[in-house]
Motif scaffolding. Structure first.
Motif, short mmCIF file in Angstrom:
data_model
loop_
_atom_site.label_atom_id
_atom_site.label_comp_id
_atom_site.label_asym_id
_atom_site.label_seq_id
_atom_site.Cartn_x
_atom_site.Cartn_y
_atom_site.Cartn_z
N ARG A 10 -10.08 2.25 1.23
CA ARG A 10 -8.70 1.81 1.45
C ARG A 10 -8.72 0.62 2.40
NH1 ARG A 10 -5.22 6.91 3.08
NH2 ARG A 10 -7.00 7.29 4.45
N ARG A 11 -7.65 -0.16 2.40
CA ARG A 11 -7.61 -1.34 3.25
C ARG A 11 -7.32 -0.94 4.69
NH1 ARG A 11 -3.64 -5.59 0.81
NH2 ARG A 11 -4.52 -6.88 2.46
N GLY A 31 -4.51 3.63 10.82
CA GLY A 31 -3.71 4.85 10.77
C GLY A 31 -2.49 4.76 9.88
N THR A 32 -2.38 3.71 9.08
CA THR A 32 -1.20 3.57 8.23
C THR A 32 -1.29 4.45 6.98
OG1 THR A 32 -2.29 1.66 7.27
CG2 THR A 32 -0.63 1.22 8.95
N GLN A 33 -2.46 4.96 6.68
CA GLN A 33 -2.68 5.82 5.50
C GLN A 33 -2.22 5.16 4.20
OE1 GLN A 33 -4.46 8.34 5.79
NE2 GLN A 33 -4.31 8.96 7.92
N PRO A 34 -2.89 4.08 3.81
CA PRO A 34 -2.50 3.42 2.55
C PRO A 34 -2.66 4.36 1.37
CG PRO A 34 -4.08 2.08 3.80
CD PRO A 34 -4.03 3.42 4.46
N TYR A 36 -1.15 -5.89 6.12
CA TYR A 36 -1.74 -6.26 4.84
C TYR A 36 -1.15 -7.54 4.25
CZ TYR A 36 -3.01 -1.42 5.51
OH TYR A 36 -3.48 -0.25 6.05
N GLY A 37 -0.19 -8.12 4.92
CA GLY A 37 0.43 -9.33 4.37
C GLY A 37 1.13 -9.07 3.06
N SER A 38 1.63 -7.84 2.89
CA SER A 38 2.18 -7.46 1.58
C SER A 38 3.64 -7.87 1.39
CB SER A 38 2.08 -5.94 1.39
OG SER A 38 0.74 -5.55 1.39
N ARG A 39 4.25 -8.34 2.46
CA ARG A 39 5.68 -8.64 2.35
C ARG A 39 5.93 -10.15 2.34
NH1 ARG A 39 9.61 -4.98 3.97
NH2 ARG A 39 8.90 -2.82 3.89
N ASN A 95 0.81 -1.22 0.00
CA ASN A 95 0.00 0.00 0.00
C ASN A 95 0.84 1.28 0.00
OD1 ASN A 95 -2.97 -0.54 0.19
ND2 ASN A 95 -2.23 -1.95 1.75
N HIS A 96 2.13 1.13 0.08
CA HIS A 96 3.03 2.29 0.13
C HIS A 96 2.46 3.36 1.07
CE1 HIS A 96 5.79 0.72 -2.87
NE2 HIS A 96 4.71 0.17 -3.37
#
Lengths: 385, 287
Positions: free
Chosen positions: B272-273, B278-281, B193-196, B150-151
């Motif tokens: 947004r996910r 508060g991660t602000q995807p 997000y399990g993105s890694r 989500n950068h």
């Protein structure tokens, strides 16, 4: 002083050879891991921390628990703990050493571990954990070394060591608090993100650490001429009773908050542990065993006629250690990953090489403790003779 | 003697690199800062002509050196919009995943345990759990939607990294340094997000065709979507954006009101996910 660890009878050397054998076996498995990568573990895309990190967490507790003999001795003048403070401190040194080893074997690129020093990152709790753990190791090495040297020469320890010892007391609390922060600061993992995690870690450590010391004292009383006395054992028992009560209380708080609020992403992890999710029930029997052992130990510790029986006291101590080990060394880390943020329910089991590497590290710790205790007791024996 | 001299030069060069790297790290915590941080002018992420087609046809980076290098794409805050309607109408399409994984040498392991993923599909109700309810229209209840890094504007992963091997660039791209990563996987634990993904084993044997224009990874390091920062530097949009047949992936600068992402967000409500964390995807899903 080290030469004292090299003198011993047949039982001593048999024990040492067994430990060295286990270390060699673990070392061989680690070579395999170096060759193949962490794929030889049970870790996966979904459960990325497992047995290694769990042992690290458990052992930080063992290391911190030394404070449960040091604090009463220095702050409350509990003289009966005099002979065992050094045992607690040596245990702490061995435990911290094992912690570092468990972190290293968990790294994907252990050769780059020193990047943590080259690029210090204060925003990372791992950075602070490195700081407090290495500081704690140094403190305990200094304290034991100076204390034993003074004992051997029959003199009082130098005055400057007292503030160092006093510093080690809050420092012990810090190592387990910071280790809890590694987990409890992650919004991604609701199971860990609980303010009571650090207090829980401390409570379970202060129950299992003194329990381990009770067992060690009972064992040393059988194997050596070393005697700590009934009063010291009694005091340790009181400490572990209250610590265990606090731990059971904290766990109950977790259950209340999770299940009364009933937010699914909070309850799911507890259900995974205690009843299983989507057919994944592997940890369920372990969890109930851990709870029953804790309750059983509490009964023994709270009934005076029971806890006075040495056999039962030893059993209760062992029960506490196993219970806390299951909680921290098996369940706590893995349950944070299941269900995953994308709702997957998976099982994780350590593989044989993973277990043998862990066993090797424990054997190394046991070898350190054996050598340290040998030195400490030999110095005492010399003074007595 | 020539051999000795060469060895000496090599060692000297390494030492100089080390010093320079150290200096860069002290200066900004980011090696290559000069190259990677955008100049911050009004360039937008729109319209690179040509190089449409599939990213599999990506020109090797080496040829760019001989011709005039195209201007890099720059932005104040890169973002992606996934047009779910357009994407879902192409059921079963995996062009973006294929393009991304090909140009980034992402290994393809058949078993879940070893899997490495940069952009892939997950059930809608898991990717956007806040939207889940009993009466979702059929196309959403059983739909799989694209997920990737989500950068985040407030990334949890970069905060926990003990070596600054992952960091957020000024233009919002969350970067990974595969040479600095020690493989502790703290960032994986921190990502909601399990993105890694982690390289549990050597990835190279599992790469169908290695693209020499992009590095392969070694085992023991973490990797994830990089918003195609290597392509942005060459003036090209992300591979997934270019590969998408229905043009369901929009890429651009959130600070530029004329960019395709801002136009899309002004046009329709977006999600947004897990925004509550508060991660602000910076990846938006358009219904």
């Amino acid at each position: 002083m080290f030469e004292k660890a090299l003198r011993g009878g047949r039982h001593y050397w048999t024990w040492v050879v067994v430990l060295v054998g286990l270390i060699a076996l673990g070392g061989a498995c680690y070579l395999l891991q170096m060759q193949e990568g962490l794929r030889i573990t049970g870790l996966s895309r979904d459960v990325t921390w497992g047995f290694y990190i769990a042992q690290f967490t458990f052992l930080v507790g063992v290391a911190a628990s030394a404070v449960m003999v040091v604090l009463p001795y220095y702050l409350h003048d509990a003289k009966v703990f005099g002979p065992i403070t050094v045992l607690g401190e040596f245990l702490a040194i061995a435990a911290v050493t094992m912690c570092v080893m468990f972190i290293v074997v968990d790294l994907g690129q252990p050769g780059r571990a020193f990047n943590m020093l080259l690029h210090p990152s204060p925003s990372s709790i791992l950075f602070w954990d490195m700081v407090v753990l290495s500081g704690y190791l140094v403190l305990n090495v200094i304290i034991t070394r100076v204390g034993l040297a003074a004992e051997r020469s029959g003199q009082k320890p130098p005055a400057w060591i007292k503030p160092v010892i006093l510093l080690s007391i809050p420092w012990a609390f810090s190592i387990h608090t910071v280790t809890a922060f590694i987990y409890s600061g992650l919004a991604a993992r609701p199971f860990w993100m609980t303010a009571v995690l650090a207090p829980r870690f401390l409570a379970s450590a202060f129950a299992s650490g003194p329990a381990l010391l009770v067992l060690v004292c009972l064992l040393l009383a059988r194997l050596t001429r070393f005697r700590v006395g009934q009063e010291a054992i009694g005091k340790l028992t009181v400490i572990m009773t209250y610590a265990l009560l606090a731990n059971v209380f904290f766990v109950a708080m977790e259950f209340f908050t999770a299940f009364y609020a009933a937010i699914p992403e909070h309850t799911a992890h507890f259900r995974y542990l205690f009843v299983g999710l989507e057919g994944h029930r592997g940890l369920v029997p372990f969890m109930w065993t851990a709870e029953l052992l804790a309750l059983g130990a509490l009964v023994v510790l709270l009934v005076p006629s029971l806890k006075r029986q040495t056999g039962l006291l030893a059993a209760a101590s062992a029960a506490i250690i196993v219970s806390v080990w299951i909680e921290k060394g098996m369940a706590m880390v893995v349950a944070g990953f299941v269900p995953t943020p994308l709702g997957r329910v998976v099982s994780y089991w350590p593989t044989v090489p993973e277990l043998l590497i862990s066993l090797g590290i424990y054997a190394f710790g046991a070898l350190l403790v054996t050598g340290f205790y040998k030195i400490a007791l030999s110095v005492r024996g010399e003074v007595a003779a | 003697m020539p051999l000795e001299r060469r060895t000496f030069v090599k060692i000297g060069g390494l030492a100089a690199l080390g010093l320079a790297g150290g200096a860069a790290a002290r200066a900004g915590g980011v090696i290559d800062a000069a190259r990677l941080v955008p100049a911050g002018d009004a360039a937008t992420g729109t319209g690179t002509p040509g190089s449409a087609g599939a990213a599999a046809a990506a020109a090797p980076a080496t040829s760019a050196a001989t011709t005039t290098a195209p201007a890099p794409l720059e932005a104040k805050r890169w973002a992606m919009v996934v047009d779910l309607g357009a994407c879902l109408r192409h059921e079963g399409c995996e062009d973006c995943t294929r393009a991304c994984h090909a140009v980034h040498n992402v290994p393809d392991f058949p078993n879940r345990k070893d899997q490495v993923e940069w952009i892939w599909k997950e059930p809608f109700v898991e990717a956007l759990p806040d939207q889940k309810h009993e009466f979702l229209p059929g196309n959403l209840a059983h739909a799989d939607v694209l997920v990737f890094c989500n950068h985040c504007d407030e990334p949890a992963c970069t905060r926990v990294c003990p070596t600054q091997a992952t960091w957020k660039r000024e233009d919002g791209v969350v970067m990974m340094d595969w040479h600095r990563c020690i493989g502790c996987r703290y960032c994986i634990a921190a990502c909601p997000y399990g993105s890694r993904s982690f390289n549990w084993r050597d990835p190279r044997p599992a790469i169908a065709k290695i693209d020499p224009a992009f590095p392969t990874r070694t085992r023991g390091v973490v990797e994830k979507c990089n918003f195609c920062e290597e392509r942005l530097a060459e003036g090209r949009r992300p591979a997934c954006v270019e590969a998408c047949p229905p043009k369901a992936l929009l890429f651009g600068d959130l600070e530029d009101a004329g960019s395709p992402v801002r136009q899309a967000l002004a046009d329709k409500p977006a999600m947004r996910r897990r925004p509550g964390l508060g991660t602000q995807p910076q990846v938006y899903y358009l219904l």
